[in-house]
Write a protein that holds these residues in place. Structure first.
Motif, short mmCIF file in Angstrom:
data_model
loop_
_atom_site.label_atom_id
_atom_site.label_comp_id
_atom_site.label_asym_id
_atom_site.label_seq_id
_atom_site.Cartn_x
_atom_site.Cartn_y
_atom_site.Cartn_z
N ASN A 146 1.64 10.13 -11.75
CA ASN A 146 1.05 10.06 -10.41
C ASN A 146 0.91 11.47 -9.84
N ARG B 298 -2.94 5.41 1.92
CA ARG B 298 -3.45 6.37 2.89
C ARG B 298 -2.46 6.56 4.03
N PHE C 43 0.12 12.54 -6.93
CA PHE C 43 0.40 12.71 -5.51
C PHE C 43 1.89 12.87 -5.21
N GLU D 160 4.33 5.96 -13.23
CA GLU D 160 4.01 6.69 -12.00
C GLU D 160 4.85 7.96 -11.87
N GLN E 54 -1.29 5.46 -10.22
CA GLN E 54 -1.68 6.86 -10.15
C GLN E 54 -2.31 7.25 -8.81
N SER E 55 -1.82 6.61 -7.76
CA SER E 55 -2.29 6.93 -6.41
C SER E 55 -1.23 6.46 -5.42
N ASP F 175 0.83 -1.22 0.00
CA ASP F 175 0.00 0.00 0.00
C ASP F 175 0.86 1.26 0.00
#
Length: 206
Positions: free
Chosen positions: A203, A158, A205, A199, A154-155, A149
């Motif tokens: 991406n 959390r 972020f 990415e 593209q993320s 994780d």
């Protein structure tokens, strides 16, 4: 190297069955639950599963550990040394919320940055990538990265869970994962597959 991905658990984690086609030795990444297809494939190929490897300790990635340990009693459970607290503490790993049962696990083998394991002809290298959890890690095998994780298509993972850190996660991605070759295949803990090059360019972020 053969990589097979399977959805498992209530949150549809990407669990991976990975093996060396020549020696039939393999390992499993993040058994969030039980997927009959994964177990059937391992049986059909007569695989010798040496390790069950956890990219981190959240409940949606560990819910199927018990069943897989029973099915593959020879396999050692592997996790990052810095994830020991998460694995043991159900209030941190959210196993009750994600699996319906409180889980407290103890790995057979704790690894650290740059440690390696051999699975047949495959060399596994561990990269510590804190941020989603303090002991999150990725597994690099040949031209493939199992990113848990930490990095998604593209993320990113959390960081609003206990002990998560957005700055640490971004640092892990930029200073470690983005140093890998652009053609490196990325097999994340959720959603679809991607590459490091994609990415780096797309991406939003990072």
């Amino acid at each position: 190297m053969i990589v097979k991905g399977y959805y498992s658990g209530a949150l549809q984690v990407n669990s991976y069955l990975v093996y060396d086609e020549e020696t039939k030795k393999g390992f499993i990444v993040d058994p969030g639950g039980v997927n009959a297809g994964l177990l059937q494939k391992a049986e059909e190929e007569n695989l010798d599963i040496l390790y069950i490897i956890l990219t981190h300790g959240h409940g949606d990635h560990i819910g199927g550990v018990g069943v897989h340990q029973q099915t593959f009693p020879k396999a050692k459970l592997v996790a990052c040394k810095k994830e020991k607290e998460f694995l043991k503490d159900a209030s941190l790993n959210f196993s009750k919320e994600t699996c319906g049962v409180s889980l407290s696990l103890e790995a057979d083998l704790y690894v650290e940055e740059s440690d390696t394991l051999q699975v047949g002809n495959l060399l596994l290298q561990f990269i510590e990538t804190p941020g989603h959890t303090p002991g999150g890690m990725c597994i690099l095998v040949e031209d493939s990265l199992f990113s848990g994780d930490t990095l998604f298509a593209q993320s990113i993972g959390r960081t609003d869970f206990p002990m998560g850190s957005f700055p640490d996660l971004i640092s892990s991605i930029k200073e470690k994962l983005f140093l890998l070759p652009d053609e490196t295949k990325v097999y994340p803990g959720h959603m679809g597959y991607t590459t490091i090059g994609h990415e780096k360019e797309h991406n939003p972020f990072v």
